[in-house]
Design a protein around this motif. Structure first.
Motif, PDB file in Angstrom:
ATOM      1  N   THR A  79       0.860  -1.174   0.000  1.00  0.00           N
ATOM      2  CA  THR A  79       0.000   0.000   0.000  1.00  0.00           C
ATOM      3  C   THR A  79       0.900   1.229   0.000  1.00  0.00           C
ATOM      4  O   THR A  79       1.866   1.285   0.751  1.00  0.00           O
ATOM      5  CB  THR A  79      -0.893   0.022   1.259  1.00  0.00           C
ATOM      6  N   SER A 139       0.977   5.608  -0.085  1.00  0.00           N
ATOM      7  CA  SER A 139       0.271   6.877   0.097  1.00  0.00           C
ATOM      8  C   SER A 139      -1.043   6.717   0.855  1.00  0.00           C
ATOM      9  O   SER A 139      -2.022   7.363   0.520  1.00  0.00           O
ATOM     10  CB  SER A 139      -0.001   7.535  -1.258  1.00  0.00           C
ATOM     11  N   VAL A 171      -6.165   1.413 -11.761  1.00  0.00           N
ATOM     12  CA  VAL A 171      -5.241   2.399 -12.307  1.00  0.00           C
ATOM     13  C   VAL A 171      -4.353   1.761 -13.371  1.00  0.00           C
ATOM     14  O   VAL A 171      -4.072   2.356 -14.396  1.00  0.00           O
ATOM     15  CB  VAL A 171      -4.365   2.997 -11.179  1.00  0.00           C
ATOM     16  N   VAL A 178      -2.781  -2.276  -9.987  1.00  0.00           N
ATOM     17  CA  VAL A 178      -2.745  -1.163  -9.045  1.00  0.00           C
ATOM     18  C   VAL A 178      -4.135  -0.526  -9.029  1.00  0.00           C
ATOM     19  O   VAL A 178      -4.740  -0.309 -10.080  1.00  0.00           O
ATOM     20  CB  VAL A 178      -1.684  -0.113  -9.456  1.00  0.00           C
ATOM     21  N   ASP A 190      -6.615   2.597  -6.923  1.00  0.00           N
ATOM     22  CA  ASP A 190      -6.795   3.679  -5.964  1.00  0.00           C
ATOM     23  C   ASP A 190      -8.054   3.371  -5.177  1.00  0.00           C
ATOM     24  O   ASP A 190      -9.094   3.014  -5.760  1.00  0.00           O
ATOM     25  CB  ASP A 190      -6.943   5.034  -6.666  1.00  0.00           C
ATOM     26  N   GLU A 234      -7.800   6.963   2.242  1.00  0.00           N
ATOM     27  CA  GLU A 234      -7.469   6.792   0.832  1.00  0.00           C
ATOM     28  C   GLU A 234      -6.107   6.129   0.731  1.00  0.00           C
ATOM     29  O   GLU A 234      -5.260   6.290   1.612  1.00  0.00           O
ATOM     30  CB  GLU A 234      -7.509   8.123   0.075  1.00  0.00           C
ATOM     31  N   ARG A 246      -3.304   3.885  -2.337  1.00  0.00           N
ATOM     32  CA  ARG A 246      -3.015   3.191  -3.593  1.00  0.00           C
ATOM     33  C   ARG A 246      -2.569   1.791  -3.196  1.00  0.00           C
ATOM     34  O   ARG A 246      -1.684   1.630  -2.359  1.00  0.00           O
ATOM     35  CB  ARG A 246      -1.938   3.902  -4.382  1.00  0.00           C
ATOM     36  N   ASN A 249      -1.326  -2.140  -4.356  1.00  0.00           N
ATOM     37  CA  ASN A 249      -0.736  -3.007  -5.362  1.00  0.00           C
ATOM     38  C   ASN A 249      -1.141  -4.445  -5.026  1.00  0.00           C
ATOM     39  O   ASN A 249      -0.964  -4.884  -3.885  1.00  0.00           O
ATOM     40  CB  ASN A 249       0.789  -2.881  -5.324  1.00  0.00           C
TER      41      ASN A 249
END
Length: 139
Positions: free
Chosen positions: A86, A88, A109, A117, A119, A131, A133, A135
């Motif tokens: 993860t 951000s 994404v 990936v 979001d 929130e 991002r 993977n």
């Protein structure tokens, strides 16, 4: 987006009690919108709250639901997947309380099988509370 025709148990590789999202409300080719209701019997509940960092798993299971919907729509079985990392991640609250409805959205994404990936966001009462991002890997 369109309504999801599947029960959550039909699109996740997980089994109770580790199914943490309650339902998928809508999806499209790149997005899933799911819901988590926090109740007294919610997994990871301690002293009336679920720590906000559990939100990463709500997002991950929403990604798994995205994969499961795609598989079911193609006439295939649901496959296992893994949260790899993860980036951000921002948490705007310390915890989720009993009675909270969390609206979880994940959006594709990048997809280069077997890696992808997404979001992810979590809203509570229309306010953004998490929130990240994410993977993921699906062998």
């Amino acid at each position: 987006m369109q309504p999801c025709p599947y029960n959550i148990t039909e699109i996740l590789y997980h089994a109770p009690p580790m199914i943490l999202i309650d339902r998928v409300e809508a999806y499209d080719a790149a997005t899933v919108a799911s819901v988590v209701d926090i109740w007294a019997d919610s997994p990871f509940l301690e002293c009336g709250v679920v720590p906000a960092y559990v939100g990463v798993e709500y997002m991950a299971q929403s990604i798994a639901a995205y994969s499961g919907i795609k598989a079911r729509n193609a006439g295939e079985g649901v496959k296992i997947g893994y949260l790899v990392s993860t980036r951000s991640m921002i948490l705007s609250c310390p915890a989720f309380a009993i009675g909270d409805r969390l609206d979880v959205t994940v959006k594709l994404v990048y997809d280069e099988k077997p890696m992808a990936v997404f979001d992810g966001t979590i809203h509570r009462a229309e306010k953004l509370v998490a929130e990240a991002r994410l993977n993921v890997y699906q062998p």
